[in-house]
Design a protein around this motif. Structure first.
Motif, PDB file in Angstrom:
ATOM      1  N   MET A   1     -92.054  -5.399 -69.030  1.00 27.62           N
ATOM      2  CA  MET A   1     -91.394  -5.723 -70.284  1.00 27.62           C
ATOM      3  C   MET A   1     -89.903  -5.952 -70.004  1.00 27.62           C
ATOM      4  SD  MET A   1     -93.777  -5.133 -72.855  1.00 27.62           S
ATOM      5  CE  MET A   1     -93.181  -4.425 -74.333  1.00 27.62           C
ATOM      6  N   VAL A   2     -89.395  -6.972 -70.615  1.00 30.54           N
ATOM      7  CA  VAL A   2     -87.986  -7.333 -70.444  1.00 30.54           C
ATOM      8  C   VAL A   2     -87.292  -7.150 -71.789  1.00 30.54           C
ATOM      9  CG1 VAL A   2     -86.395  -9.178 -69.818  1.00 30.54           C
ATOM     10  CG2 VAL A   2     -88.590  -8.985 -68.647  1.00 30.54           C
ATOM     11  N   LYS A   3     -86.112  -6.577 -71.748  1.00 33.15           N
ATOM     12  CA  LYS A   3     -85.361  -6.313 -72.970  1.00 33.15           C
ATOM     13  C   LYS A   3     -84.485  -7.515 -73.317  1.00 33.15           C
ATOM     14  CE  LYS A   3     -82.342  -2.866 -75.024  1.00 33.15           C
ATOM     15  NZ  LYS A   3     -81.677  -1.585 -74.810  1.00 33.15           N
ATOM     16  N   TYR A   4     -84.648  -8.015 -74.561  1.00 36.23           N
ATOM     17  CA  TYR A   4     -83.839  -9.105 -75.087  1.00 36.23           C
ATOM     18  C   TYR A   4     -83.000  -8.548 -76.230  1.00 36.23           C
ATOM     19  CZ  TYR A   4     -86.396 -12.489 -72.347  1.00 36.23           C
ATOM     20  OH  TYR A   4     -86.911 -13.210 -71.304  1.00 36.23           O
ATOM     21  N   THR A   5     -81.726  -8.889 -76.229  1.00 33.94           N
ATOM     22  CA  THR A   5     -80.802  -8.339 -77.223  1.00 33.94           C
ATOM     23  C   THR A   5     -80.125  -9.463 -77.984  1.00 33.94           C
ATOM     24  OG1 THR A   5     -80.390  -6.454 -75.781  1.00 33.94           O
ATOM     25  CG2 THR A   5     -78.806  -6.822 -77.551  1.00 33.94           C
ATOM     26  N   PHE A   6     -80.087  -9.295 -79.299  1.00 32.23           N
ATOM     27  CA  PHE A   6     -79.358 -10.220 -80.166  1.00 32.23           C
ATOM     28  C   PHE A   6     -78.165  -9.486 -80.739  1.00 32.23           C
ATOM     29  CE2 PHE A   6     -78.225 -12.210 -84.121  1.00 32.23           C
ATOM     30  CZ  PHE A   6     -78.179 -13.542 -83.754  1.00 32.23           C
ATOM     31  N   SER A   7     -76.983 -10.092 -80.673  1.00 31.80           N
ATOM     32  CA  SER A   7     -75.806  -9.465 -81.270  1.00 31.80           C
ATOM     33  C   SER A   7     -75.246 -10.386 -82.345  1.00 31.80           C
ATOM     34  CB  SER A   7     -74.751  -9.125 -80.224  1.00 31.80           C
ATOM     35  OG  SER A   7     -74.452 -10.230 -79.431  1.00 31.80           O
TER      36      SER A   7
END
Length: 126
Positions: A1-7
């Motif tokens: 699993m890869v972590k994707y972040t939206f800011s």
């Protein structure tokens, strides 16, 4: 699993508000399938609670489209700056205050004791 972040950044404020998702390789290849109605609402609620700004449907659509495009391009971090209204300002239209609805009692003025200071008053009886 890869972590994707939206800011999310709100225009006029220095802070940024983040939301993260863990995606598997299949979801990375088809990110549009990740954003179910439940995840969309969780994203909206989370960013609204953090920023205290109202995220309407058009803003949410813009956020999700930007994030989907960035995931397809392979970016793990996405950001967007929007001009958002404060939650308190957006909810003012929903305010429903019935107030005091009773009419005040009508008081007839006593006109018989009125005397003219200068000149003459017209007759008060019709």
């Amino acid at each position: 699993m890869v972590k994707y972040t939206f800011s999310l950044r709100v225009k006029g404020l220095d802070e940024q508000y983040m939301y993260s998702l863990d995606l598997n390789p299949t979801q990375e290849n088809m990110p549009e399938q990740v954003f179910t109605s439940e995840i969309r609402e969780n994203l909206r609620i989370s960013l609204q609670n953090k920023s205290l700004c109202a995220i309407k449907d058009n803003h949410l659509y813009q956020i999700i489209q930007t994030w989907i495009e960035d995931i397809k391009e392979g970016y793990r971090d996405s950001s967007l700056t929007l001009n958002l209204p404060l939650l308190i300002e957006s909810n003012i239209d929903k305010l429903n205050e019935p107030g005091f609805q009773e009419l005040p009692a009508v008081i007839s003025p006593d006109l018989f004791n009125i005397e003219p200071i200068l000149g003459m008053l017209p007759p008060l009886n019709f």
